[in-house]
Every structure is written in structure tokens, then in C-alpha cells.
Enzyme design. Structure first.
Site, PDB file in Angstrom:
ATOM      1  N   ASP A  47       6.513  -4.005  -0.949  1.00  0.00           N
ATOM      2  CA  ASP A  47       6.576  -3.418  -2.293  1.00  0.00           C
ATOM      3  C   ASP A  47       6.736  -1.910  -2.208  1.00  0.00           C
ATOM      4  O   ASP A  47       6.951  -1.251  -3.219  1.00  0.00           O
ATOM      5  CB  ASP A  47       5.308  -3.762  -3.087  1.00  0.00           C
ATOM      6  CG  ASP A  47       5.394  -3.314  -4.535  1.00  0.00           C
ATOM      7  OD1 ASP A  47       6.379  -3.697  -5.209  1.00  0.00           O
ATOM      8  OD2 ASP A  47       4.501  -2.569  -4.987  1.00  0.00           O
TER       9      ASP A  47
ATOM     10  N   SER B   9       0.821  -1.207   0.000  1.00  0.00           N
ATOM     11  CA  SER B   9       0.000   0.000   0.000  1.00  0.00           C
ATOM     12  C   SER B   9       0.860   1.264   0.000  1.00  0.00           C
ATOM     13  O   SER B   9       1.159   1.821  -1.055  1.00  0.00           O
ATOM     14  CB  SER B   9      -0.945  -0.011   1.202  1.00  0.00           C
ATOM     15  OG  SER B   9      -1.822   1.096   1.149  1.00  0.00           O
ATOM     16  N   ARG B  10       1.281   1.728   1.171  1.00  0.00           N
ATOM     17  CA  ARG B  10       2.104   2.919   1.292  1.00  0.00           C
ATOM     18  C   ARG B  10       3.210   2.655   2.311  1.00  0.00           C
ATOM     19  O   ARG B  10       2.952   2.137   3.400  1.00  0.00           O
ATOM     20  CB  ARG B  10       1.259   4.135   1.731  1.00  0.00           C
ATOM     21  CG  ARG B  10       0.322   4.661   0.647  1.00  0.00           C
ATOM     22  CD  ARG B  10       1.089   5.329  -0.476  1.00  0.00           C
ATOM     23  NE  ARG B  10       0.226   5.823  -1.535  1.00  0.00           N
ATOM     24  CZ  ARG B  10      -0.077   5.143  -2.634  1.00  0.00           C
ATOM     25  NH1 ARG B  10       0.415   3.922  -2.811  1.00  0.00           N
ATOM     26  NH2 ARG B  10      -0.848   5.663  -3.558  1.00  0.00           N
TER      27      ARG B  10
ATOM     28  N   HIS C 299       8.059  -1.142  -5.781  1.00  0.00           N
ATOM     29  CA  HIS C 299       6.763  -0.506  -6.020  1.00  0.00           C
ATOM     30  C   HIS C 299       6.201  -0.939  -7.372  1.00  0.00           C
ATOM     31  O   HIS C 299       5.744  -0.115  -8.167  1.00  0.00           O
ATOM     32  CB  HIS C 299       6.886   1.025  -5.959  1.00  0.00           C
ATOM     33  CG  HIS C 299       5.610   1.691  -5.531  1.00  0.00           C
ATOM     34  ND1 HIS C 299       5.582   2.721  -4.638  1.00  0.00           N
ATOM     35  CD2 HIS C 299       4.328   1.470  -5.879  1.00  0.00           C
ATOM     36  CE1 HIS C 299       4.320   3.125  -4.462  1.00  0.00           C
ATOM     37  NE2 HIS C 299       3.542   2.376  -5.211  1.00  0.00           N
TER      38      HIS C 299
END
Length: 486
Positions: free
Chosen positions: A409, A384-385, A446
Site C-alpha cells: 500500500d 506502513s512506510r 496508500h
């Protein structure tokens, strides 16, 4: 270097073979990496260059990009006629660059004894003077077209936005790609744009917004779902419309989360490295666990989280979910239940997967305190973040064994590193380097969104947002507006 390269340059194409041979003996080879400065404003010119491969950008003292030198071009030769010449522009390698170079003194000595070379250089200077007088024709856009400027443009952005260039042309826009991220240092490049297109690691702070507004930019088209890197209050004050791509492929991100879970569990990186060198033995180091029957905590059950839940139910997992907004289908599913408090999820989950937006209330939600409430050896997944996790506390949890696995990620300090090639440079971020050193951690760059379907949806939704803006919708009138999300 080769006769063919010299002959392809207008600067030297009229030289005879004997003179060309002298030049071939004079020039030496050098490589610059992407981002390197060949010269900066104020530097003393000590070398002349022939660009063999790659792209070199020229910036003025306002940090505006005014020209790009492409494969096979010459530069630095005008300095030969100036006493103690200083560089009036900054030259940056936009890609890895190969050049041939000679010292200024060596070239001057050769030119002094060969009038033909001097004649060629004078013709070259004449063409350069015309360029600087009339302006870089390849960059100045026609008055009839507006500019849609894509910052932090990668090869896949060029490919998928390139498929829509006819549609952009139909609404009177020309697509311009900028490899640099949008920051306060590069915002001057947006001087000719009406709409800028930004991504997750661009830094659109208040001062950047003010500069964009001063340049006449009227819209920021985010080609991602997140917008925590945009100062929306400043955008509203400047009457800048901001739109995003709320969902490009929730399947892509959910499936990547599953990939991280399975790769960590079944030790895929270790197994791959072993068999690559011919080691086919089995050991306890490769032992995983059955995903069937395990309890997975899913924090955030929006589009991505809900799809992940469906996949996990297919594996036979038990789900413990947390979200302010509860999904009706998950509420009705006997294999899933919602909890009122995250502490309950932390206490029972074998695996925890994060799918929350980054807000002041969620920043560092995974920290020393929350980690201590988790089961020993828990697996933590974040697609997500990066800012949802306090990285230092995560590292402490990994060192003590409280966290048995981590699949990331995203990373809270990813802005400088992710989406870039650092193989030839030292990673100076100690926390990122430490994460990469653990054999029970997988860090991907990412890339969870990176599927054909997602890239296609990103470009199409971004174009639709722009199309709405051109048709007259502004600010919170846009379907995918961010302006009302402060």
C-alpha cells in the site's frame, strides 16, 4: 461552444447574434490535463481563451497563487493591445481543463472589422485593471480571521474538514484548501497562513521550514501519524509547533493488510478479470492456500500490528512477533510469541507484515540480505512506510521466486505518483512500473487509512491539535506533539 456560454461572459454579453455567430465559428476546442501549463511567464501570447470547464490557477513570478479562474471565464484578451506581448504570469491547470481558443491574429482581424467586439474588450480590460489594482478579493482573508491552510487537499479532505468549518470559525480561523503538495516550489502559497496542514508526501525540509517561519506560520498540523517528511530540528530552531494524528483508525490499516493477504492468496484480481470477460473456468493458476495454520510474522505490534494479530488469530494463524516494546496481551496469548531477533522471524514466517515506523534504523530493513533469510515463496505485506523496503532488492526477490507474493500500500518513491491520476501520462519510475507488471504483486495507492471512521478521526484530531495551539499550548506542550521526537 454555444450561445449560452458566450452570453454568460461579461466580455461578450452585449454582442448581437450576428457577431456572436462569427465568434462561434472562430473558436476551436482544446483540452489541458491537470498540471499542464497553459502559459508560463515570458511566453509570447499567441492565443486567447474561454474557459469552458475546470480550474486554472494564476501564479506570479514569486510562484505565489494569486487567483483561480473558474468555469466559464475569459483570459488572454488584454494581450490584444500590446505589441509582441509576453505573459506576465504562469497559468496552470488545477484540474483537467476544457477551453475554447482562437489565435491572437484571427481574433484581432475579427475585432478590427467589428467595433462592438473592441468595445466589449475595453470594458473587460477596465475590470481587469481594477482587479490587479485592488487585489483578488476572493483570496484576501479578513483581518479578523487567521488562515488554516490545507495542502495536498483532496475531495475527502474538503468534505471532512468542511464539516468542521464552523468550529474553525469559532476559534477565528478560516480553512483554505490548496491542491498542491507543500514543497519548496509551493511554500510561497502559505504566505497568508498562520497554520499549515500537511500530509504524508509533503516535503517539509529545512528550507521550507525557514520560509514558513518567515511568512509568520506558527504551526504545522500533520493530518497523519508519520512525520519522517518533516525536518523537526529546523522546526524547533524556528519555534514552529508540530502536531500529528497518532491514530486515526488502526482497524482500517490492519483490515487493509488482511485484504491484501487474502486478495493475493486467492488470486482475486485474476479471478475478477476472468469473470468480467465471461471466463468461469478454474485452473491451478487460481489455487490459493488455507490461511488457517500458517505462520505470520508481524514486525511492529503497536496499535495497528496488535489489531492485525487479533484478526490473524481469528483465522487460526500462528504468530511470530517482533517489537522493541512487547505487548502484554500478546505475550499472554498462546497463539503468539515474540522473538529477540528478526532472523528467527524471517526463517519461519509464511507471511510477513510490516507495521514499523520509518527511522534511520528501519530504512530498507527488507533488503537482499534479509530476503535471503526468508522462506521460499514468502508473502510480504507493507501498509506502513515504503522506505522500509529496498524496492530493487524486492524486485530481485520476486524475479527469483524467493518472494512469492507482495502486497504494497506504500512505496518508497510514491511522492510523485500516489494520490494523483496518471492514467493519461507515462509513469517514468522504472521500479514502480516493474512492480506493477508482476501478476503476484498488488499495489494500492496508500489507501489503507481511507475509511469514513478514519477520515472523521483525522479531521477531529487535527482540529483538537489546532484548538490546543490557539488556547496557548506550544511545541512539546501539545498533546500530540512531534517536537520531542527528533
Amino acid at each position: 461552444m454555444g450561445q449560452e456560454i458566450l452570453n454568460s461572459l461579461p466580455l461578450f454579453k452585449e454582442l448581437d447574434k450576428k457577431t456572436t455567430d462569427h465568434l462561434l465559428d472562430l473558436f476551436k476546442e482544446k483540452t489541458f490535463l491537470k498540471g499542464d501549463a497553459l502559459y508560463s511567464i515570458g511566453d509570447i501570447h499567441r492565443e486567447v481563451f474561454i474557459l469552458k470547464s475546470g480550474h486554472v490557477a494564476i501564479y506570479n513570478n514569486k510562484k505565489e497563487k494569486i487567483k483561480t479562474l473558474d468555469n466559464i471565464s475569459a483570459f488572454g484578451f488584454t494581450s490584444l493591445f500590446i505589441d509582441k506581448p509576453t505573459c506576465s504570469h504562469t497559468l496552470i491547470a488545477e484540474t483537467d481543463v476544457e477551453v475554447f481558443y482562437a489565435t491572437r491574429q484571427e481574433f484581432e482581424d475579427l475585432a478590427y472589422h467589428n467595433p462592438a467586439i473592441t468595445s466589449c474588450i475595453l470594458k473587460y480590460i477596465a475590470s481587469e485593471l481594477r482587479y490587479w489594482r485592488d487585489g483578488p478579493v476572493d483570496y484576501i482573508q479578513s483581518k479578523e480571521k487567521h488562515v488554516f491552510m490545507v495542502f495536498d487537499a483532496k475531495s475527502y479532505d474538503r468534505k471532512y474538514f468542511g464539516l468542521l468549518e464552523e468550529q474553525f470559525a469559532a476559534i477565528n480561523y478560516e480553512v483554505v484548501y490548496i491542491e498542491s503538495k507543500l514543497t519548496r516550489e509551493t511554500v510561497a502559497l502559505a504566505k497568508k497562513a498562520k497554520i499549515v496542514c500537511a500530509f504524508v508526501n509533503d516535503v517539509i525540509s529545512e528550507d521550507v521550514v525557514q520560509r514558513l517561519h518567515a511568512f509568520g506560520v506558527e504551526m504545522i498540523a500533520m493530518r497523519c501519524a508519520g512525520f519522517n517528511n518533516v525536518d523537526l530540528k529546523a522546526c524547533d530552531q524556528a519555534k514552529l509547533s508540530v502536531a500529528r494524528v497518532p491514530a486515526y483508525s488502526p482497524y482500517a490499516v490492519a483490515e487493509h493488510a488482511i485484504t491484501l493477504i487474502m486478495s493475493l492468496n486467492r488470486k482475486i484480481p485474476q479471478a475478477y478479470n476472468r469473470t468480467r470477460i465471461g471466463d468461469f473456468t478454474l485452473s491451478t493458476a487460481l489455487t490459493g492456500f488455507d490461511l488457517h495454520g500458517k505462520t505470520v510474522g508481524v514486525i511492529g505490534t503497536g496499535k495497528i500490528g496488535k489489531i492485525l494479530c487479533g484478526i490473524l488469530i481469528g483465522f487460526g494463524c500462528k504468530l511470530v512477533c517482533y517489537d522493541i516494546f512487547r505487548d502484554k496481551e500478546l505475550l499472554a496469548n498462546p497463539n503468539a510469541r515474540y522473538v529477540d531477533e528478526l532472523d528467527e522471524l524471517y526463517a519461519v514466517a509464511d507471511i510477513i507484515s510490516l507495521h514499523s515506523p520509518l527511522l534511520p534504523s528501519t530504512k530498507h530493513m527488507i533488503n537482499k540480505e534479509s530476503i535471503n533469510k526468508m522462506k521460499n515463496g514468502v508473502m510480504l505485506i507493507n501498509t506502513s512506510r515504503g522506505g522500509l523496503i529496498d524496492t530493487l532488492d524486492l524486485i530481485d526477490g520476486l524475479k527469483t521466486g524467493k518472494i512469492g507474493y507482495a502486497g504494497l500500500d506504500v512505496y518508497e518513491g510514491e511522492g510523485e505518483y500516489f494520490f494523483e491520476n496518471w492514467t493519461a501520462q507515462v509513469i517514468k519510475d522504472d521500479l514502480l512500473s516493474r512492480l506493477l507488471s508482476f501478476n503476484n504483486v498488488i499495489v494500492t495507492s496508500h489507501q489503507a487509512f481511507l475509511t469514513h471512521e478514519a477520515l472523521e478521526n483525522i479531521s477531529h484530531t487535527t482540529f483538537t491539535n489546532v484548538q490546543e495551539f490557539v488556547a496557548g499550548k506550544k511545541l512539546d506542550q501539545l498533546t500530540n506533539t512531534c517536537n520531542n521526537m527528533k
